[in-house]
Design an enzyme around this catalytic site. Structure first.
Site, PDB file in Angstrom:
ATOM      1  N   GLU A 106      -5.336  -2.128  -4.009  1.00 48.71           N
ATOM      2  CA  GLU A 106      -4.828  -2.015  -2.640  1.00 48.71           C
ATOM      3  C   GLU A 106      -3.426  -1.438  -2.580  1.00 48.71           C
ATOM      4  OE1 GLU A 106      -8.374  -4.381  -2.308  1.00 48.71           O
ATOM      5  OE2 GLU A 106      -6.650  -4.538  -3.662  1.00 48.71           O
ATOM      6  N   HIS A 175     -10.285 -15.865   1.776  1.00 47.83           N
ATOM      7  CA  HIS A 175     -10.894 -14.759   2.499  1.00 47.83           C
ATOM      8  C   HIS A 175     -11.045 -15.040   3.993  1.00 47.83           C
ATOM      9  CE1 HIS A 175     -12.098 -14.308  -1.700  1.00 47.83           C
ATOM     10  NE2 HIS A 175     -12.184 -13.011  -1.470  1.00 47.83           N
TER      11      HIS A 175
END
Length: 379
Positions: A106, A175
């Site tokens: 990322e 998450h």
């Protein structure tokens, strides 16, 4: 754990399983939303419907077609058609130079996208979930958000960071968290949080055309839900202004302010309270977290004299906290007949166990209870 370490032991087949999991959870029929969703969003013979996923896909398609500087990059956005199928068909139409699969890094691909934006392109950087954006938060906050100010306004960074944000089902604490307040607190960023298909298309297209970095916080559980859309929304010229909220249900007794998926429960609570107790609830869809449309909230409270905020973020220092502060700092205070109340998730990491997960986030029942309490109505 960094993306480079993850890459050593997460293979392609594993990623495909993750993609299928995401796709499965985004099915239109979500039991927890209840009967309201099936009634409210059943189109009439004069209306068209579109899922949130389709609206996002159409927005990407139209903007890629419109401006050759626009490109999309992220994990599985190309050959797999996106982990949630938002980018379905785009690789076949626009090719691998504009629809780019990235490694699980990322920080790396966010930095690459920012460099491309500074060089004059218009990248759309997809995070498979905004939880993964934490690996790139230095790039987003210290590079994209601040470069224009630090360059005296001589350099723009036209980039979009988008992907699912907030609660998902059964994916546990790492998450399932809402980053609205995280990114909404950063000078130099614009932050939008779409709810329905109209929001998704209009806000994403506006974000792509904006000369500044924009965070688009979608929700995985909204992707498969169909909403009515007008002919105007279906037009390739359709845009929504960033920084403008929308009253999606008019009422006289109390104002409820929310964004993204929790609006489903706010609307269901409003309809139930109207039917059962004659309580008239006005529901505001914020759409934009930053800039925040203060005027729409103020004008609504002038009419209703009551204010409740609803979100799935953690209670401390959230969007609801900002709305409470606004109630003290603006003329809202002069019109209130009760203290402002905020509804948020429990102050715990999101549980994995399904029963505990349900108890940790606000639902229709909780919202209804708080609305009645704010109006001094008890059974």
């Amino acid at each position: 754990m960094t993306g480079s370490l993850l890459r050593n032991f997460v293979n392609t087949s594993t990623l495909k399983v993750l993609g299928n999991v995401g796709k499965r959870k985004a099915l239109p029929c979500i039991p927890c939303i209840g009967t309201f969703m099936h009634k409210r969003f059943l189109a009439t013979t004069n209306e068209h419907t579109m899922t949130v996923r389709e609206a996002l896909n159409e927005a990407l398609d139209e903007e890629l077609e419109r401006d050759e500087r626009v490109f999309l990059l992220g994990e599985e956005v190309a050959q797999y058609n996106g982990a949630y199928k938002v980018s379905k068909g785009l690789l076949d139409k626009f090719g691998p130079k504009r629809i780019i699969d990235t490694p699980i890094t990322e920080s790396g691909f966010a930095g690459l996208a920012i460099g491309a934006a500074l060089a004059g392109l218009r990248p759309i950087c997809e995070f498979m979930t905004f939880n993964f954006s934490m690996q790139a938060i230095d790039q987003v906050v210290n590079s994209a958000a601040k470069v224009s100010y630090m360059a005296g306004g001589t350099v723009n960074c036209p980039i979009v960071f988008r992907g699912p944000n907030g609660l998902a089902i059964g994916v546990a604490a790492q998450h399932s968290q809402d980053f609205s307040a995280w990114y909404g607190s950063i000078p130099g960023l614009k932050v939008v949080s779409p709810w329905d298909s109209e929001d998704a298309k209009g806000l994403l297209k506006a974000a792509i055309r904006d000369p500044n970095p924009v965070i688009v916080l979608e929700n995985e559980l909204q992707y498969g839900i169909s909403y009515p859309v007008s002919q105007e929304v279906m037009s390739s010229d359709f845009l929504l202004p960033i920084g403008k909220a929308k009253i999606i249900r008019e009422g006289n007794d109390i104002t409820v302010v929310s964004h993204s998926r929790t609006l489903n429960f706010c609307m269901e609570a409003a309809e139930q309270l109207q039917a059962e107790e004659g309580i008239s609830v006005e529901v505001i869809n914020l759409r934009s977290i930053k800039p925040l449309d203060v005027n729409t909230i103020v004008n609504s409270v002038k009419k209703t004299n009551h204010l409740v905020s609803v979100e799935t973020a953690f209670p401390q220092f959230g969007v609801g906290s900002e709305i409470c502060a606004l109630a003290m700092e603006t003329e809202i205070f002069d019109y209130l007949d009760a203290p402002v109340e905020r509804v948020a998730s429990a102050d715990v990491p999101t549980p994995y166990a399904a029963n505990l997960e349900r108890l940790s986030v606000p639902d229709t029942q909780v919202i209804s209870k708080v609305i009645k309490r704010n109006l001094y109505r008890k059974k």
